[in-house]
Each structure stands twice: as C-alpha cells, then as structure tokens.
Design a protein around this motif. Structure first.
Motif, PDB file in Angstrom:
ATOM      1  N   PRO A 192      12.082   0.655   2.478  1.00  0.00           N
ATOM      2  CA  PRO A 192      12.674   0.672   3.823  1.00  0.00           C
ATOM      3  C   PRO A 192      13.512  -0.573   4.056  1.00  0.00           C
ATOM      4  N   GLU A 193      14.470  -0.450   4.928  1.00  0.00           N
ATOM      5  CA  GLU A 193      15.338  -1.585   5.249  1.00  0.00           C
ATOM      6  C   GLU A 193      14.504  -2.756   5.776  1.00  0.00           C
ATOM      7  N   GLY A 194      14.784  -3.942   5.247  1.00  0.00           N
ATOM      8  CA  GLY A 194      14.068  -5.133   5.683  1.00  0.00           C
ATOM      9  C   GLY A 194      12.799  -5.412   4.928  1.00  0.00           C
ATOM     10  N   ALA A 195      12.423  -4.548   3.980  1.00  0.00           N
ATOM     11  CA  ALA A 195      11.207  -4.765   3.200  1.00  0.00           C
ATOM     12  C   ALA A 195      11.403  -5.932   2.237  1.00  0.00           C
ATOM     13  N   PRO A 196      10.341  -6.691   1.942  1.00  0.00           N
ATOM     14  CA  PRO A 196      10.477  -7.803   0.993  1.00  0.00           C
ATOM     15  C   PRO A 196      10.767  -7.278  -0.407  1.00  0.00           C
ATOM     16  N   PRO A 197      11.464  -8.037  -1.224  1.00  0.00           N
ATOM     17  CA  PRO A 197      11.766  -7.596  -2.589  1.00  0.00           C
ATOM     18  C   PRO A 197      10.490  -7.260  -3.361  1.00  0.00           C
ATOM     19  N   GLY A 198      10.540  -6.162  -4.074  1.00  0.00           N
ATOM     20  CA  GLY A 198       9.398  -5.760  -4.883  1.00  0.00           C
ATOM     21  C   GLY A 198       8.429  -4.832  -4.188  1.00  0.00           C
ATOM     22  N   LEU A 199       8.607  -4.583  -2.892  1.00  0.00           N
ATOM     23  CA  LEU A 199       7.686  -3.703  -2.168  1.00  0.00           C
ATOM     24  C   LEU A 199       8.084  -2.247  -2.382  1.00  0.00           C
ATOM     25  N   ILE A 200       7.221  -1.451  -2.973  1.00  0.00           N
ATOM     26  CA  ILE A 200       7.529  -0.043  -3.210  1.00  0.00           C
ATOM     27  C   ILE A 200       6.471   0.888  -2.636  1.00  0.00           C
ATOM     28  N   HIS A 201       5.447   0.331  -1.957  1.00  0.00           N
ATOM     29  CA  HIS A 201       4.443   1.202  -1.363  1.00  0.00           C
ATOM     30  C   HIS A 201       3.732   0.473  -0.232  1.00  0.00           C
ATOM     31  N   CYS A 202       3.057   1.253   0.601  1.00  0.00           N
ATOM     32  CA  CYS A 202       2.091   0.714   1.553  1.00  0.00           C
ATOM     33  C   CYS A 202       0.775   1.446   1.337  1.00  0.00           C
ATOM     34  N   ASP A 203      -0.280   0.965   1.973  1.00  0.00           N
ATOM     35  CA  ASP A 203      -1.622   1.468   1.702  1.00  0.00           C
ATOM     36  C   ASP A 203      -2.264   2.024   2.965  1.00  0.00           C
ATOM     37  N   LEU A 204      -3.005   3.100   2.801  1.00  0.00           N
ATOM     38  CA  LEU A 204      -3.765   3.696   3.896  1.00  0.00           C
ATOM     39  C   LEU A 204      -5.222   3.806   3.450  1.00  0.00           C
ATOM     40  N   LEU A 205      -6.098   3.096   4.143  1.00  0.00           N
ATOM     41  CA  LEU A 205      -7.528   3.145   3.865  1.00  0.00           C
ATOM     42  C   LEU A 205      -8.203   4.092   4.850  1.00  0.00           C
ATOM     43  N   VAL A 206      -9.098   4.919   4.356  1.00  0.00           N
ATOM     44  CA  VAL A 206      -9.858   5.840   5.195  1.00  0.00           C
ATOM     45  C   VAL A 206     -11.285   5.309   5.290  1.00  0.00           C
ATOM     46  N   LEU A 207     -11.714   4.976   6.516  1.00  0.00           N
ATOM     47  CA  LEU A 207     -13.027   4.383   6.772  1.00  0.00           C
ATOM     48  C   LEU A 207     -13.783   5.250   7.774  1.00  0.00           C
ATOM     49  N   ARG A 208     -15.095   5.387   7.571  1.00  0.00           N
ATOM     50  CA  ARG A 208     -15.906   6.173   8.489  1.00  0.00           C
ATOM     51  C   ARG A 208     -16.919   5.270   9.181  1.00  0.00           C
ATOM     52  N   ALA A 209     -17.024   5.412  10.500  1.00  0.00           N
ATOM     53  CA  ALA A 209     -17.966   4.624  11.283  1.00  0.00           C
ATOM     54  C   ALA A 209     -19.380   5.142  11.050  1.00  0.00           C
ATOM     55  N   GLU A 210     -20.293   4.223  10.698  1.00  0.00           N
ATOM     56  CA  GLU A 210     -21.680   4.575  10.456  1.00  0.00           C
ATOM     57  C   GLU A 210     -22.579   3.533  11.099  1.00  0.00           C
ATOM     58  N   GLY A 211     -23.861   3.854  11.210  1.00  0.00           N
ATOM     59  CA  GLY A 211     -24.827   2.879  11.710  1.00  0.00           C
ATOM     60  C   GLY A 211     -24.880   2.824  13.216  1.00  0.00           C
ATOM     61  N   SER A 212     -25.769   1.962  13.723  1.00  0.00           N
ATOM     62  CA  SER A 212     -25.994   1.840  15.169  1.00  0.00           C
ATOM     63  C   SER A 212     -24.983   0.905  15.780  1.00  0.00           C
ATOM     64  N   ARG A 213     -24.786   1.039  17.105  1.00  0.00           N
ATOM     65  CA  ARG A 213     -23.877   0.193  17.844  1.00  0.00           C
ATOM     66  C   ARG A 213     -24.652  -0.950  18.480  1.00  0.00           C
ATOM     67  N   SER A 214     -24.010  -2.117  18.536  1.00  0.00           N
ATOM     68  CA  SER A 214     -24.628  -3.255  19.243  1.00  0.00           C
ATOM     69  C   SER A 214     -24.190  -3.250  20.679  1.00  0.00           C
TER      70      SER A 214
END
Length: 214
Positions: A192-214
């Motif tokens: 994409p325009e304005g991306a730093p040199p060498g950048l060819i991807h971005c990352d998407l992490l999938v996280l699931r909420a578990e456990g009790s709430r404080s």
C-alpha cells in the motif's frame, strides 16, 4: 485464495494466507487503520456469518496509542451485517493496531511488573479491557504489521500474544494478509502507498476470550 499450513509448536495452530481477489485493489487505509478494504470484507464473510448463528455485527477499532485515556481517543466503526439485529450473538471485536504509533515495549518492562497501575497501561490494559467486553466465547481479531526500528523491520506479535494470554485470551489462529497478487505461480508485491520498504504483508491474530472476569 486461502492456503493452510501448521506451525511447528507442540500444539499446532492453523496459519492461513489471504490474497486479494482478481478485482480487489490495494488501497492504503486511512490512518491509523491497518487492513485494506478487501480484507475487512473477507473478515466479515469469514467471522460474522457462522452456520446456525444470527449474523453478528463487527466492532472495529483503529488504535493509534496506548497512553492513559486511549479509549476516548480510539475511533470505533460498527459494520452491521444484512441480518444483524439485536443482542445475544457471539460478540466480535476487531482491533487494528498501527505499529508506527505505538511504543516498542520490551517483554520484561514495567508492564510485566507489580508496579501499581501497570495493568491499566499499554498492551496489558488494552487486553484486560477487551476481555471484559467479550463473552467467554467471544472473539478478538487483532490486526497489526511489522514496524521499522533503526532501519530494521521488527515483529510485535510475540509481545501481543503474551499480553493477550495473560489477560485470559486463547490464541487460535494466525492469518497472513498479503499485499500482492498471485500471477501464475508467483506473488507480485503490491504494498500500500506509504508502507515502509520491505513490507509485503500484515497479520491478523484470532483470539478467544476464556476464563473468569475480574
């Protein structure tokens, strides 16, 4: 196009590669967002329309800092599905973390200490608040990319995953979103325009909420 492979960790986690379609264009998202529009559309198809469930709304945050009061400064857009109405659905939160606006934090910094107020700061504070917003089976989608420090691309994923696990999230999946198009048997980069040199991807992490709430 989606390809799957397994990591080499003791408990393998799926990793997928997403490429834009033949008619998708790579347009730089408005700061401080990270993901191109075609990736947002794919996220909505993949995560908000699940078999046997009412289509869910997608809450999208574009985070540009983790200083005190960040919640009031973080823009939020709600993408409603065609049939997404009412409550009672699996909550879904997408947070885009722009790395160029966030401080580089070492794993053994004060965020991991017992200093008073530390759990309300930085990454730990963000993940704990996000955990409280989601139901126990809710999903947090975390989008970011590499950043350039002293001329070298560095990867924030390790710190993010560690902070998320401390807050009660389970790491489910890693999706690599490629800035490029498949041409025969190769990928032609299209950063994409304005991306730093060498950048060819971005990352998407999938996280699931578990456990009790404080």
């Amino acid at each position: 196009m989606t390809n799957s492979r397994m990591t080499t960790s003791p408990s393998p986690l799926p990793t997928s590669v997403w490429l834009p379609g033949s008619h998708d264009t790579e347009v730089a998202p408005a700061f401080p967002a990270v993901l191109p529009d075609w990736a947002i559309d794919k996220i909505r198809r993949e995560f908000t329309h699940r078999p046997g469930r009412t289509p869910a709304a997608l809450w999208r945050l574009a985070i540009h800092d983790t200083d005190a009061g960040m919640d009031a400064r973080t823009p939020c857009v709600v993408h409603h599905g065609p049939d997404a109405t009412g409550a009672g659905r699996m909550p879904l939160l997408l947070a885009e973390l722009h790395p160029d606006t966030l401080p580089a934090v070492a794993p053994h910094s004060r965020y991991g200490s017992d200093e008073q107020g530390a759990m309300d700061d930085g990454w730990p504070g963000f993940f704990h608040r996000a955990h409280r917003l989601l139901r126990e089976d809710g999903l947090l989608l975390l989008a970011t990319r590499q950043r350039r420090d002293a001329g070298v691309l560095t990867d924030p994923l390790g710190l993010l995953i560690a902070s998320a696990r401390t807050a009660g999230f389970r790491y489910l999946q890693h999706i690599v979103i490629v800035h490029g198009h498949a041409v025969e048997d190769r990928i032609v980069p299209a950063p994409p325009e304005g991306a730093p040199p060498g950048l060819i991807h971005c990352d998407l992490l999938v996280l699931r909420a578990e456990g009790s709430r404080s």
